[in-house]
Scaffold this active site. Structure first.
Site, mmCIF file in Angstrom:
data_model
loop_
_atom_site.group_PDB
_atom_site.id
_atom_site.type_symbol
_atom_site.label_atom_id
_atom_site.label_comp_id
_atom_site.label_asym_id
_atom_site.label_seq_id
_atom_site.Cartn_x
_atom_site.Cartn_y
_atom_site.Cartn_z
ATOM 1 N N HIS A 279 43.505 82.505 43.037
ATOM 2 C CA HIS A 279 44.363 81.674 42.207
ATOM 3 C C HIS A 279 43.604 81.265 40.944
ATOM 4 O O HIS A 279 42.475 80.805 41.027
ATOM 5 C CB HIS A 279 44.790 80.436 42.987
ATOM 6 C CG HIS A 279 45.967 79.755 42.392
ATOM 7 N ND1 HIS A 279 45.888 79.070 41.210
ATOM 8 C CD2 HIS A 279 47.246 79.668 42.796
ATOM 9 C CE1 HIS A 279 47.087 78.586 40.920
ATOM 10 N NE2 HIS A 279 47.930 78.929 41.863
ATOM 11 N N ARG A 343 48.922 86.021 38.545
ATOM 12 C CA ARG A 343 47.686 85.392 39.009
ATOM 13 C C ARG A 343 46.475 86.302 38.972
ATOM 14 O O ARG A 343 45.393 85.881 38.590
ATOM 15 C CB ARG A 343 47.886 84.900 40.435
ATOM 16 C CG ARG A 343 48.900 83.809 40.465
ATOM 17 C CD ARG A 343 49.140 83.300 41.845
ATOM 18 N NE ARG A 343 49.958 82.101 41.710
ATOM 19 C CZ ARG A 343 50.387 81.369 42.712
ATOM 20 N NH1 ARG A 343 50.086 81.705 43.941
ATOM 21 N NH2 ARG A 343 51.109 80.307 42.496
#
Lengths: 647, 248
Positions: A279, A343
């Site tokens: 992330h 991401r």
């Protein structure tokens, strides 16, 4: 493939049937539901179903199955089902409602998700996910989930990384919490009605397989230490992901892989273990004491601009660096998506720029996420309304005020797209054992777009599993299983022996010291970038570390009490096995895709280079003395694989 | 930093407990309070002693697992969860008392771990909207005025940590129950069960051994999510209305 011959694995039969119906993609789920057997409501209460886990997937599944009339026996290791880690998801949940009239549709959500997953997910599954997404919002609103609303009383939406429509529904920065509380309340209603028997503070330690079918679990009461056996006609695992194999991750400390790993050892295939999502927007670590990482919602990228100084190791505070000496590198590299690239792209870009020496903060492992423009454009109150709690959280952790100085962020391990292999019915290779939510592998491919994990957890639990589990129960053929069945006794004895063995090592090193060492090695060699050399190195070291663990771990206390070191030890022992499979899978997958970036396979521009010729498949591993790799070919009839481009 | 932590040690629910002094060294101001306890536990394990049992999980302030009384205050000197309290709130050489939540409704299991399942039973008594899955009306079918939605949301942020009970001189669970009643009763979806909900939840709350509310306001001061005292006013009003209706 010559260079891989040193590896101790074999290739097994390919998986050719996933049970997905054929025909037009938009009719497949309807067709499957119609062909599924129904179970008469009066007969349902004669069947017990075990659900392990109470997050979005497990909570919604338990509530729905109980409401259908099944007798549900549900487990969670937390003290309350409301604390499952889904509670921490912040940003939002996607749904193809097209409330914004901005061109969204089921087909577009499907398209974005397949593309976002870098063409390593199944078209049939993803289409179904997009199809039921709208119903999830209806369901949650009916339960009283307080989504954000416009002044007219209708639901508000926002956009999220990787897409160009506003399809994300949210509840401030606490969407996961609110959706989970909705599922928890629905589950609570069924507990009160006597349809769900809840076992909190109880951990599944083995799966019971009788005559080739999943028929129960062995569990340990974490307060008394009592090992108990629970029998049923079907077992549902909703136990989340295994990101804690990296020690530092955004996962809750208790999130573990034990349930799925034990099921794997009982015959369930493990698919794509190397697909780990990094992330991009986590708070950088502050020191060696760090026990976990905290995610800042990706929604921050809607209004925050990411930059680093143009000069290496610029010592000036960010507000003294003039505009033309800043590098807004995402906007520069990916002009059409800018700060909203998916991401994997955003994470890798942050790593590259830091590796090149432009990082900010301690150790140069951070980039700025700046809200100055947004505050100037929208005013501070508007920014506060959108992200206030995230800003507060950031300030609390770092002691810096993000309204005044830019946040610092760095990528971290967040979500595992791999998991137990399931067919279209969400059934594993062990008949009667279903796997839902993050614990399975099926919908996200090699990368997960923002706001899609909540969607998948709830789609599986509220809508998909209840239809397919019915079919399994409806087919019948259940023999009576008793507690003295040899398979039950064997599983029980195995669990007790393992606890005894752990406690009797009586070595010198704490469980955490092993976990930290494993995690660091995994991050270094199997994190954001992977090379054959690094993976091989780690593959040598993990078995050594595992041996050391069983020789030298120290666990104080006994097995007949609340013993948190013993709990951790059992989980770390499993991570030490799973880590090896993860490394092997990463080594065998000689391509880059999504969150799996092999440095040997990149485009001249440094982007992930997929190899569709050789790797357009799911890698499903069968447990054995030597792992057996079964390949499930992926077909793309509706979204044709292309090099993903966000420029 | 070098600190002395005085931790409540109790080996089981039926044994006597006591505060035990432990020196801890090498504490960084960037550590969370739980990371400080981790450090202490590593010291204890290395010394061959039993580590301190404490509840924790997400460590980002949202799961509600963690919770200890620090120097007499639930979750410590700042209004946040224990996992989000950082050691920069303390000074070198401090002596810090660490105790479990204390309330009749929360029996101690071990050391700092208490049993909060009574909260689950309060929710099971009616803290939900009966909405069967799969056949809900379109989400836009019932608009909710923004102020109502915001009020519902403010109350829905309760994480069920139990600090309100621990902080209350009466060990009352009013703020927790009030948050749920205020959340659900302020939405159109919550109206059909409005009366029964509050009666059943308050009944269960009393039966679980939580004390009554005397408006001391400690609960709301300790609440890491800022559930306001006015929610208790709402609960009282809802309860009185429901009780009158039930008597008719």
């Amino acid at each position: 493939m010559g260079e891989l011959s040193m590896l101790d694995y074999t290739i097994g039969e390919p998986i050719t049937d996933t049970k997905a119906p054929s025909g037009p993609i938009d009719e497949r789920w309807s067709a499957r539901k119609f062909s599924a057997k129904l179970v008469n409501p009066a007969n349902r209460r004669k069947h017990r179903v075990i659900v392990v886990g109470t997050g979005l997937a497990g909570g919604s599944a338990g509530a729905t199955l109980a409401e259908q009339g099944y007798h549900v026996v549900q487990f969670c290791f937390q003290d309350s089902p409301r604390r499952a880690h889904s509670v921490a998801a912040q940003g939002g949940i996607n749904a193809a409602k097209n409330y914004r009239n901005d061109g969204d549709s089921v087909h577009r959500l499907f398209y974005d998700t397949v593309k976002g997953g870098d063409f390593r997910s199944r078209e049939s599954n993803v289409y179904r996910l997009a199809e039921v997404s709208a119903q999830i919002i209806d369901q949650a609103v009916a339960q009283g989930v307080p989504f954000a609303r416009e002044y007219g009383g209708l639901l508000d939406t926002r956009s999220f990384g990787g897409v160009q429509v506003q399809r994300t529904f949210y509840a401030r920065g606490q969407t996961g919490q609110q959706l989970l509380i909705g599922a928890y309340q629905a589950l609570s209603r069924q507990i009160d009605a006597g349809n769900v028997e809840l076992h909190p503070r109880t951990e599944m330690l083995d799966l019971i397989v009788v005559d080739g079918r999943a028929r129960g679990i062995v569990a340990r009461d974490l307060v008394t230490g009592e090992v108990s056996t629970h029998l049923a006609d079907a077992v549902v695992l909703a136990t989340g992901g295994y990101g804690n194999v990296f020690y530092l991750s955004t996962n809750a400390k208790g999130s573990n892989a034990s349930a799925i790993w034990r099921a794997h050892k009982r015959g369930a295939y493990f698919a794509n273990p190397c697909f780990t999502q990094i992330h991009p927007t986590c708070i950088p670590r502050s020191g060696d004491h760090q026990s976990k990482l905290t995610l800042m919602s990706e929604s921050l990228r809607n209004d925050g601009r990411i930059w680093v100084p143009k000069a290496k190791q610029d010592p000036r505070p960010p507000d003294q660096i003039p505009e033309d000496e800043r590098d807004y590198y995402l906007e520069r590299l990916y002009p059409s998506f800018g700060n909203l690239v998916p991401r994997d792209i955003a994470s890798r870009a942050a790593k590259n720029i830091c590796d090149a020496g432009f990082g900010v903060g301690p150790g140069g492992l951070g980039v700025y996420l700046d809200f100055a423009d947004a505050i100037a454009r929208l005013g501070r109150p508007a920014v506060e309304a959108r992200y206030g709690n995230l800003f507060d959280m950031y300030q609390r952790i770092t002691a810096e005020n993000p309204y005044e100085v830019p946040m610092r962020i760095y990528p971290a391990i967040h979500y595992t797209m791999g998991g137990l292999w399931v067919d279209y019915d969400l059934q594993s290779t062990i008949p009667g054992m279903f796997v839902i939510g993050e614990a399975n592998f099926s919908d996200h491919g090699a990368n997960r777009l923002g706001a899609s994990a909540l969607m998948q957890g709830l789609a599986d639990g509220y809508f998909v599993l209840p239809a397919t589990l019915n079919d399994y129960i409806g087919q019948g053929g259940f023999t009576d299983v008793t507690l003295d069945d040899p398979a039950v006794v064997e599983a029980q004895t195995g669990v007790r022996d393992r606890i005894e063995r752990l406690l009797s090592v009586n070595g010198t090193r704490s469980v955490d010291s092993f976990h930290r060492e494993l995690g660091l090695m995994m991050w270094d060699h199997c994190g954001m970038a992977r090379t054959a050399e690094g993976l091989r190195k780690a593959l040598e070291r993990v078995p050594e570390l595992r041996a050391e663990f069983w020789r030298d771990v120290r666990i104080p206390g006994t097995g007949e009490e609340l013993n948190q070191e013993l709990e951790k030890a059992g989980r770390v022992a499993d991570f030490l096995e799973l880590a090896e499979l993860l490394l092997l899978d990463a080594l065998v997958r000689e391509e880059s895709c999504g969150g799996h970036f092999r440095e040997e396979h990149q485009t001249p521009e440094g982007e992930a280079a997929r190899d569709d010729e050789n790797f357009s498949h799911v890698s499903a591993w069968e447990y054995g003395e030597k792992p057996v790799l079964h390949k499930e070919p992926l077909n793309f009839d509706y979204v044709h694989p292309t090099q993903r481009s966000y420029t | 930093m070098k600190l002395t932590v005085r931790v409540w040690r109790q080996s089981g629910p039926d044994t006597e407990g006591q505060l035990v002094d432990y020196p801890v060294d090498g504490i960084s101001t960037d550590m969370s309070f739980l990371e400080m306890l981790d450090t202490l536990n590593q010291q204890l394990i290395d010394a061959g002693e039993q580590p301190v049992a404490f509840d924790h999980d997400c460590r980002e302030g949202i799961c509600g697992s963690c919770g200890v009384v620090i120097n007499g205050q639930a979750h410590g000197p700042e209004t946040t969860t224990t996992c989000q309290l950082h050691m920069r709130a303390f000074s070198d050489g401090d002596i810090i008392d660490v105790e479990p939540w204390r309330a009749k409704g929360f029996p101690v299991i071990k050391d700092l771990v208490v049993d909060r399942s009574a909260f689950d039973r309060i929710i099971q008594a009616g803290g939900y909207i009966t909405a069967p899955t799969g056949a809900a009306p379109d989400a836009h079918a019932a608009p909710v005025p923004k102020p109502d939605a915001d009020l519902a949301f403010d109350n829905a942020t309760c994480i069920g940590c139990g600090a309100c009970v621990a902080a209350c001189p009466n060990g009352s669970a009013m703020l927790f129950t009030a948050a749920k009643v205020s959340h659900l009763n302020s939405l159109p979806q919550g109206q059909p069960e409005r009366t029964q909900r509050v009666l059943d939840m308050v009944d269960t709350m009393d039966a679980e051994g939580f004390g009554g509310c005397t408006n001391s306001g400690e609960c709301t001061l300790a609440c890491p999510k800022g559930i306001p005292l006015t929610s208790i006013t709402t609960l009282n009003r809802e309860f009185l209305k429901a009780a009158r209706k039930a008597r008719k």
